[in-house]
Design a protein around this motif. Structure first.
Motif: not given
Length: 377
Positions: A207, A211, A221
């Motif tokens: 994650s 980002q 994203v």
């Protein structure tokens, strides 16, 4: 009396003939090392808590071989560094450069992975000897890209095309592996700088990487073409880059071992480096009999793990083994499967002069608990 003696001789001849017949039947009934090995590999492949595997084995003395899904294309990861080393050492054999020839580190050479080269400053002059050691022994990606830059991708791909035409997909620079993978998410990622690749690797999880990538390329994203980094890797694997058949890679190792790829001095040097590999100690090596030497190269990437090399058992003939896994993110579970390949190889008898289940072979390790996956190197 003469009649009794003749009958006795006749009885003995019949008994000997019967013994020979029984021996022949027993020999015919005994499975070959290939049959024992492929049965064991099928068992490993079918394990519900493990990855799918592909394996190719060749006994160099006899030329006998065994194959388990080896004709399929498998992602080779850092195993492609062996043909890179061959291309470099061919240049040395021709006198184009020497082991002490310096190579300048460029900003574009940086890529994440093991080894120490990416801690060097831009402009550092690093000897070919150092770069080969880092690439083969430590699987250093930055060192690999510096050596590819030295010889050119055409020379590297010429090695695999010569060994097994059609057996390998195109080999690329290691930085391009990352750019092509992130490029599955957003096309602008194909222009990522080397330092940006290092920073992406340093993020705490997928994650955070997405980002960070979004900030670099200035694309949200939510606008990425795929939702996860795992999907990006799967899309990259589907391109066929840095992949190949395991029987083709086995041919590469067989020709290296037999001195067909390099002159004797360079052959000994490369095999010596491969015997010093520090990566993957819990893979095939962990299942081999005590005293066996193993000149090999590992490959590690998300959901793709390989180990390929030449086994020299004590008192036996050399054996080539190439094994890869896929479909399992856990490094622990993938390495267990590769260790079991080494054990199966030993227990087949091909490393123990035809003796199956020799006492020197490791026992099958116990099942492991669930484990998280390792991030790609």
């Amino acid at each position: 009396m003469q009649r009794r003696t003749s009958a006795t001789h006749r009885d003995r001849r019949c008994w000997l003939a019967l013994c020979l017949c029984v021996s022949a039947v027993s020999a015919a009934a005994a499975p070959s090392w290939q049959e024992r090995l492929t049965a064991a590999l099928a068992h490993i492949d079918a394990a519900p808590d493990g990855p799918r595997i592909g394996v190719y084995v060749r006994a160099l003395g006899s030329g006998e071989s065994a194959s388990f899904q080896a004709e399929q294309s498998w992602y080779l990861a850092s195993a492609v560094k062996v043909p890179v080393a061959v291309a470099v050492l061919r240049g040395i054999a021709r006198g184009v450069y020497q082991l002490d020839t310096p190579v300048t580190l460029r900003a574009d050479d940086y890529v994440d992975g093991a080894g120490s080269t990416n801690r060097q400053a831009v402009g550092a002059a690093l000897p070919i000897r150092y770069l080969l050691e880092q690439m083969v022994i430590h699987s250093d990606n930055t060192a690999s890209d510096m050596l590819i830059g030295l010889v050119g991708l055409a020379q590297v791909n010429a090695v695999t095309a010569e060994v097994a035409p059609g057996g390998f997909g195109p080999i690329t620079r290691l930085a391009e592996v990352r750019r092509a993978t992130y490029g599955q998410l957003v096309p602008a990622a194909h222009r990522l700088a080397g330092r940006e690749l290092l920073m992406l690797r340093q993020q705490r999880d997928d994650s955070a990487r997405l980002q960070y990538l979004a900030r670099i390329v200035q694309v949200p994203v939510g606008d990425f073409r795929l939702a996860t980094l795992g999907e990006a890797y799967d899309a990259y694997y589907a391109t066929g880059l840095n992949a190949g058949r395991l029987d083709a890679y086995g041919e590469l190792l067989a020709q290296l071992a037999d001195g067909q790829l390099l002159p004797p001095t360079q052959t000994r040097y490369l095999l010596g480096l491969m015997e010093r590999v520090v990566t993957g100690p819990q893979r095939i090596r962990a299942g081999l009999p005590a005293g066996a030497r193993f000149a090999h190269k590992t490959g590690t990437q998300r959901g793709r793990f390989c180990d390929a090399g030449i086994v020299q058992p004590a008192g036996g003939t050399r054996v080539v083994v190439v094994a890869c896994t896929r479909g399992e993110l856990s490094l622990v579970r993938a390495e267990r499967a590769l260790r079991e390949v080494g054990t199966a190889l030993c227990r087949s008898g091909v490393l123990t002069q035809g003796v199956p289940d020799a006492p020197s072979c490791a026992i099958r390790p116990p099942a492991l608990p669930a484990a998280g996956h390792a991030d790609p190197p």
